[in-house]
Write a protein that holds these residues in place. Structure first.
Motif, PDB file in Angstrom:
ATOM      1  N   PRO A 228       0.712  -1.171  -0.005  1.00 28.30           N
ATOM      2  CA  PRO A 228      -0.011   0.081  -0.049  1.00 28.30           C
ATOM      3  C   PRO A 228       0.941   1.267   0.142  1.00 28.30           C
ATOM      4  O   PRO A 228       0.211   2.466  -0.459  1.00 28.30           O
ATOM      5  CB  PRO A 228      -0.760   0.000   1.340  1.00 28.30           C
ATOM      6  N   GLU A 229       2.224   1.280   0.405  1.00 24.70           N
ATOM      7  CA  GLU A 229       2.947   2.437   0.310  1.00 24.70           C
ATOM      8  C   GLU A 229       3.584   2.516  -0.777  1.00 24.70           C
ATOM      9  O   GLU A 229       4.608   3.449  -0.980  1.00 24.70           O
ATOM     10  CB  GLU A 229       4.021   2.245   1.491  1.00 24.70           C
ATOM     11  N   HIS A 230       3.575   1.818  -1.804  1.00 25.65           N
ATOM     12  CA  HIS A 230       4.290   1.780  -3.352  1.00 25.65           C
ATOM     13  C   HIS A 230       4.300   3.224  -4.055  1.00 25.65           C
ATOM     14  O   HIS A 230       3.138   3.768  -3.806  1.00 25.65           O
ATOM     15  CB  HIS A 230       3.970   0.574  -4.034  1.00 25.65           C
ATOM     16  N   LYS A 231       5.115   3.652  -4.198  1.00 18.84           N
ATOM     17  CA  LYS A 231       5.279   5.073  -4.931  1.00 18.84           C
ATOM     18  C   LYS A 231       5.385   4.678  -6.493  1.00 18.84           C
ATOM     19  O   LYS A 231       5.955   3.807  -6.933  1.00 18.84           O
ATOM     20  CB  LYS A 231       6.372   5.755  -4.622  1.00 18.84           C
ATOM     21  N   GLY A 232       4.702   5.475  -7.154  1.00 15.10           N
ATOM     22  CA  GLY A 232       4.973   5.301  -8.535  1.00 15.10           C
ATOM     23  C   GLY A 232       3.930   6.196  -9.277  1.00 15.10           C
ATOM     24  O   GLY A 232       3.112   6.925  -8.753  1.00 15.10           O
ATOM     25  N   PHE A 233       4.055   6.244 -10.492  1.00 15.98           N
ATOM     26  CA  PHE A 233       3.069   7.188 -11.405  1.00 15.98           C
ATOM     27  C   PHE A 233       2.430   6.251 -12.648  1.00 15.98           C
ATOM     28  O   PHE A 233       3.276   5.541 -13.257  1.00 15.98           O
ATOM     29  CB  PHE A 233       3.989   8.278 -12.121  1.00 15.98           C
ATOM     30  N   LEU A 234       1.176   6.581 -12.990  1.00 19.06           N
ATOM     31  CA  LEU A 234       0.522   5.864 -13.846  1.00 19.06           C
ATOM     32  C   LEU A 234      -0.243   6.917 -14.644  1.00 19.06           C
ATOM     33  O   LEU A 234      -1.227   7.722 -13.965  1.00 19.06           O
ATOM     34  CB  LEU A 234      -0.338   4.677 -13.549  1.00 19.06           C
ATOM     35  N   TYR A 235      -0.039   6.872 -16.052  1.00 17.44           N
ATOM     36  CA  TYR A 235      -0.860   7.954 -16.949  1.00 17.44           C
ATOM     37  C   TYR A 235      -1.378   7.044 -17.924  1.00 17.44           C
ATOM     38  O   TYR A 235      -0.860   6.099 -18.742  1.00 17.44           O
ATOM     39  CB  TYR A 235       0.253   9.081 -17.528  1.00 17.44           C
ATOM     40  N   VAL A 236      -2.815   6.988 -17.923  1.00 19.72           N
ATOM     41  CA  VAL A 236      -3.424   6.536 -19.061  1.00 19.72           C
ATOM     42  C   VAL A 236      -4.464   7.452 -19.889  1.00 19.72           C
ATOM     43  O   VAL A 236      -5.072   8.271 -19.259  1.00 19.72           O
ATOM     44  CB  VAL A 236      -4.413   5.504 -18.349  1.00 19.72           C
ATOM     45  N   ALA A 237      -4.299   7.476 -21.144  1.00 21.80           N
ATOM     46  CA  ALA A 237      -5.071   8.086 -22.007  1.00 21.80           C
ATOM     47  C   ALA A 237      -5.611   7.695 -23.249  1.00 21.80           C
ATOM     48  O   ALA A 237      -4.940   6.744 -23.727  1.00 21.80           O
ATOM     49  CB  ALA A 237      -4.456   9.647 -22.198  1.00 21.80           C
ATOM     50  N   SER A 238      -6.770   8.050 -23.815  1.00 17.74           N
ATOM     51  CA  SER A 238      -7.162   7.705 -25.200  1.00 17.74           C
ATOM     52  C   SER A 238      -7.724   8.948 -25.880  1.00 17.74           C
ATOM     53  O   SER A 238      -7.903   9.902 -25.432  1.00 17.74           O
ATOM     54  CB  SER A 238      -8.147   6.583 -25.127  1.00 17.74           C
ATOM     55  N   SER A 239      -8.059   8.773 -27.232  1.00 14.35           N
ATOM     56  CA  SER A 239      -8.516   9.852 -27.877  1.00 14.35           C
ATOM     57  C   SER A 239     -10.293   9.916 -27.504  1.00 14.35           C
ATOM     58  O   SER A 239     -10.864   8.867 -27.204  1.00 14.35           O
ATOM     59  CB  SER A 239      -8.642   9.454 -29.509  1.00 14.35           C
ATOM     60  N   LEU A 286       1.913  12.747 -24.056  1.00 15.02           N
ATOM     61  CA  LEU A 286       3.199  12.659 -23.647  1.00 15.02           C
ATOM     62  C   LEU A 286       3.432  13.796 -22.888  1.00 15.02           C
ATOM     63  O   LEU A 286       4.063  13.782 -21.695  1.00 15.02           O
ATOM     64  CB  LEU A 286       4.167  12.509 -24.730  1.00 15.02           C
ATOM     65  N   LEU A 287       3.048  14.898 -23.296  1.00 18.54           N
ATOM     66  CA  LEU A 287       3.158  16.289 -22.326  1.00 18.54           C
ATOM     67  C   LEU A 287       2.490  16.015 -21.087  1.00 18.54           C
ATOM     68  O   LEU A 287       3.062  16.549 -19.940  1.00 18.54           O
ATOM     69  CB  LEU A 287       2.693  17.370 -23.481  1.00 18.54           C
ATOM     70  N   SER A 288       1.288  15.578 -21.020  1.00 18.50           N
ATOM     71  CA  SER A 288       0.454  15.312 -20.025  1.00 18.50           C
ATOM     72  C   SER A 288       1.095  14.459 -18.844  1.00 18.50           C
ATOM     73  O   SER A 288       1.174  14.482 -17.686  1.00 18.50           O
ATOM     74  CB  SER A 288      -0.992  15.187 -20.388  1.00 18.50           C
ATOM     75  N   GLY A 289       1.658  13.411 -19.624  1.00 21.02           N
ATOM     76  CA  GLY A 289       2.080  12.222 -18.629  1.00 21.02           C
ATOM     77  C   GLY A 289       3.535  12.915 -18.195  1.00 21.02           C
ATOM     78  O   GLY A 289       3.649  12.357 -16.932  1.00 21.02           O
ATOM     79  N   LEU A 290       4.179  13.679 -18.733  1.00 18.88           N
ATOM     80  CA  LEU A 290       5.421  13.983 -18.233  1.00 18.88           C
ATOM     81  C   LEU A 290       5.030  15.136 -17.139  1.00 18.88           C
ATOM     82  O   LEU A 290       5.780  15.244 -15.960  1.00 18.88           O
ATOM     83  CB  LEU A 290       6.352  14.831 -19.350  1.00 18.88           C
ATOM     84  N   ASP A 291       4.147  15.733 -17.355  1.00 16.64           N
ATOM     85  CA  ASP A 291       3.633  16.883 -16.144  1.00 16.64           C
ATOM     86  C   ASP A 291       3.247  16.144 -15.098  1.00 16.64           C
ATOM     87  O   ASP A 291       3.227  16.540 -13.754  1.00 16.64           O
ATOM     88  CB  ASP A 291       2.591  17.607 -16.635  1.00 16.64           C
ATOM     89  N   LEU A 292       2.698  14.994 -15.145  1.00 18.78           N
ATOM     90  CA  LEU A 292       2.292  14.107 -14.112  1.00 18.78           C
ATOM     91  C   LEU A 292       3.477  13.793 -13.036  1.00 18.78           C
ATOM     92  O   LEU A 292       3.539  13.857 -11.807  1.00 18.78           O
ATOM     93  CB  LEU A 292       1.652  12.805 -14.324  1.00 18.78           C
ATOM     94  N   ILE A 293       4.715  13.472 -13.751  1.00 18.21           N
ATOM     95  CA  ILE A 293       6.079  13.172 -13.066  1.00 18.21           C
ATOM     96  C   ILE A 293       6.536  14.279 -12.830  1.00 18.21           C
ATOM     97  O   ILE A 293       7.183  14.612 -11.275  1.00 18.21           O
ATOM     98  CB  ILE A 293       6.773  12.216 -14.071  1.00 18.21           C
ATOM     99  N   PHE A 294       6.758  15.237 -13.621  1.00 15.25           N
ATOM    100  CA  PHE A 294       7.668  16.610 -13.291  1.00 15.25           C
ATOM    101  C   PHE A 294       6.462  17.542 -13.403  1.00 15.25           C
ATOM    102  O   PHE A 294       6.541  18.541 -14.648  1.00 15.25           O
ATOM    103  CB  PHE A 294       8.641  16.786 -14.235  1.00 15.25           C
ATOM    104  N   PRO A 295       5.804  17.852 -12.627  1.00 16.10           N
ATOM    105  CA  PRO A 295       4.590  18.961 -12.633  1.00 16.10           C
ATOM    106  C   PRO A 295       5.327  20.708 -12.901  1.00 16.10           C
ATOM    107  O   PRO A 295       6.269  20.746 -12.282  1.00 16.10           O
ATOM    108  CB  PRO A 295       4.002  19.113 -11.199  1.00 16.10           C
ATOM    109  N   ARG A 296       4.859  21.339 -13.695  1.00 16.48           N
ATOM    110  CA  ARG A 296       5.452  22.366 -14.081  1.00 16.48           C
ATOM    111  C   ARG A 296       5.484  23.259 -13.004  1.00 16.48           C
ATOM    112  O   ARG A 296       6.418  24.122 -12.999  1.00 16.48           O
ATOM    113  CB  ARG A 296       4.824  22.882 -15.473  1.00 16.48           C
ATOM    114  N   ALA A 297       4.351  23.226 -12.182  1.00 14.77           N
ATOM    115  CA  ALA A 297       4.652  24.049 -11.040  1.00 14.77           C
ATOM    116  C   ALA A 297       5.797  24.161 -10.160  1.00 14.77           C
ATOM    117  O   ALA A 297       6.040  24.972  -9.498  1.00 14.77           O
ATOM    118  CB  ALA A 297       3.298  23.979  -9.944  1.00 14.77           C
TER     119      ALA A 297
END
Length: 442
Positions: A228-239, A286-297
Motif C-alpha cells: 500500500p505504500e508503493h510509490k509510482g506514477f500511472l498515466y492512461v489516456a485515449s482519444s 506525452l506532455l500530460s504524462g510528463l507533467d504528472l511526473i515533473f509538474p510544471r508548477a
C-alpha cells in the motif's frame, strides 16, 4: 551472449564528407556537405537478444552535451515501446523540455519491437467494450510473450543501458494500444521494475483482463494492496473520439481513478484527449504524462535563476540554487542538478554567471562558474568562461590555470572556438606581465 549489431561507439564526433548528389535545380554540388555520422546525441543499433532469439532495433537519445558531463551526473531513463511511431516523438519532446528548463534531463531508449503480438499478455475483452462477449480474447493477444519480453528488458537491455550510460535508478515505460497492455502487465507483475508507466490509446485496454470476469484494474488493485505504500506514477489516456464510440472507455477511466484512491503514494491520471485520433493523441498525452511526473508548477525553471539573482536578501544564488534543487530531488527521488548551459536561455549556470559578473558580484559568479566546471569538466567552453570570471575578478593565476585547461581540451577536440581561448591567453598574459606568442596551438 547477447551482442550488438552496428553499435555506434563514437556518437559524438561528426564526420563530414562531401558526396556527389543530385540537387533539384542545380548540377553544382560543390558547396553541399553531407554528414556521415551527425547523430546529434542519437545512437542507433540492433540488439540481438538470446532470450528473444531475435534482434531489436534500439534508438538512444542522450541529453545535450552528455559527453561533457562528470561521472556523477546521472539521468533517469525513459523506455518507450513502438519505436516506429514514438521514438522521435519521445526523444524530441524530452530534449525540448529539458533544453527549455521545463523538466530534468533524461535518456530516452526507444525499442522497435517488430510486432506487438509477440510481447502482449493473454487477455480477454472483459469490460473493454471491444465485444459483447467478455470471453472473447483480445485480437492481438494470441501469443503470451509478455513474460519473455519482460525477461529481455530486465536481464538484457536494461543492464546493458545501465552499464554503458550514466543512468540513475528512475525508470519509466511507455506503451501504446497493444503494447500498453504490456506496460500494465509490467506494473502488475513487477511493480518495482519501473517507477512510471505511460499507457497511450489505452482506456479500453485497462478494461481487459486475465480472465473474462476481471479487468487489469482489478489485478493492479490486488498488486498495490500487497504494498500500500508503493510509490509510482500511472498515466492512461485515449482519444476522445474513440471514447465517444466506446462508452466503456469512460467507465474504465472512472473505475481506475476510484480504485486507486486509497493508494496515496501512487499518482494516477486518466484522461481522454480532444481533437486527436488513435495515434496522434500520443503527442498531447506525452506532455500530460510528463507533467504528472515533473509538474510544471515545481519543475519549470524558466525564471527561477533570474529570480534568485534579483533577490539577494534570500541568500547567495548558490545557496538558493542548492536549496531549490535539493527540494526537487527529494520530491522526485533522484538527484537533480542545475542546467549547465542552455541555448538562448537565461536559466543556466552559464547565463547567470555572466550576469553576475556584469553586476560585479564576482564571488557569486566564481561559485557558479566553478559549479559549471564541476558538472561539465570536459567542456572547454566551461573552463574558458570560468577563466573569464577569474580574470574579471582579478584572480589572474586562477584565470591562467582555467585557460590552459580550456586550450588543452579544445586542442584535443579540434574545437572551432580555439581562437577565443588563445585570445583569452593573451589577455591573461598582459595582466601578469608575461610575454607570450599567439600561435594557433598554444
Amino acid at each position: 551472449m547477447a551482442y550488438l549489431i552496428r553499435f555506434l561507439s563514437t556518437p559524438f564526433i561528426a564526420l563530414a564528407m562531401t558526396v556527389s548528389s543530385y540537387v533539384e535545380g542545380s548540377n553544382d554540388t560543390s558547396r553541399i556537405e553531407y554528414c556521415k555520422d551527425c547523430t546529434n546525441g542519437v545512437i542507433k543499433f540492433h540488439y540481438l537478444s538470446e532470450i528473444l532469439e531475435s534482434r531489436q532495433k534500439i534508438d538512444i537519445y542522450l541529453p545535450k552535451d552528455y559527453e561533457l558531463g562528470a561521472e556523477n551526473i546521472r539521468y533517469p531513463v525513459i523506455y518507450t515501446l513502438d519505436g516506429w511511431t514514438l521514438s522521435e516523438l519521445v526523444g524530441g519532446v524530452v530534449r525540448h523540455l529539458s533544453q527549455t528548463a521545463s523538466m530534468p534531463e533524461a535518456i530516452v531508449v526507444s525499442i522497435d519491437q517488430n510486432s506487438a503480438k509477440g510481447i502482449t499478455p493473454q487477455l480477454y475483452n472483459s469490460r473493454s467494450g471491444w465485444s459483447d462477449n467478455p470471453k472473447d480474447k483480445a485480437f492481438w493477444s494470441d501469443e503470451n510473450g509478455a513474460e519473455e519480453y519482460l525477461n529481455f528488458l530486465k536481464n538484457e537491455l536494461m543492464p546493458f543501458i545501465d552499464q554503458h550510460y550514466r543512468t540513475n535508478d528512475f525508470k519509466a515505460l511507455i506503451g501504446m494500444s497493444p503494447t500498453a497492455s504490456f506496460a500494465m502487465h509490467s506494473l502488475i507483475t513487477q511493480p518495482e521494475l519501473f517507477d512510471a508507466h505511460f499507457m497511450f490509446a489505452a482506456t479500453d485496454v485497462i478494461g481487459m483482463g486475465y480472465t473474462p470476469e476481471t479487468t487489469l484494474i482489478d489485478s493492479l488493485v490486488q498488486t498495490l494492496s500487497k504494498r500500500p505504500e508503493h510509490k509510482g506514477f500511472l498515466y492512461v489516456a485515449s482519444s476522445m473520439r474513440e471514447a465517444h464510440k466506446q462508452p466503456a472507455q469512460q467507465n474504465n477511466s472512472e473505475a481506475l481513478t476510484d480504485a486507486l484512491k486509497p493508494f496515496k503514494n501512487f499518482k494516477v491520471k486518466v484522461e481522454h484527449i480532444k481533437n486527436y485520433g488513435h495515434y496522434p493523441m500520443a503527442v498531447q498525452g506525452l506532455l500530460s504524462g510528463l507533467d504528472l511526473i515533473f509538474p510544471r508548477a515545481k519543475f519549470d525553471s524558466s525564471t527561477i535563476l533570474n529570480h534568485m539573482r534579483e533577490n539577494p536578501q534570500n541568500g547567495t544564488v548558490t545557496q538558493q540554487l542548492t536549496q531549490h534543487y535539493q527540494e526537487l530531488s527529494e520530491y522526485i527521488g533522484f538527484e537533480i542538478k542545475p542546467y549547465s548551459n542552455l541555448t538562448r536561455n537565461a536559466n543556466s549556470l552559464r547565463s547567470v554567471t555572466r550576469m553576475l559578473r556584469k553586476e560585479g558580484r564576482f564571488d557569486e559568479a566564481v561559485e557558479l562558474g566553478e559549479l559549471w566546471v564541476k558538472q561539465q569538466p570536459k567542456s572547454a567552453y566551461a573552463h574558458h568562461k570560468l577563466s573569464e570570471t577569474y580574470l574579471a575578478a582579478g584572480l589572474y593565476k586562477a584565470a591562467k590555470k582555467q585557460n590552459l585547461q580550456s586550450l588543452s581540451i579544445a586542442k584535443a577536440n579540434k574545437d572551432p572556438n580555439m581562437a577565443h581561448y588563445i585570445n583569452q591567453k593573451l589577455k591573461i598574459a598582459k595582466q601578469l606581465g608575461t610575454p607570450v606568442q599567439a600561435t594557433s596551438n598554444n
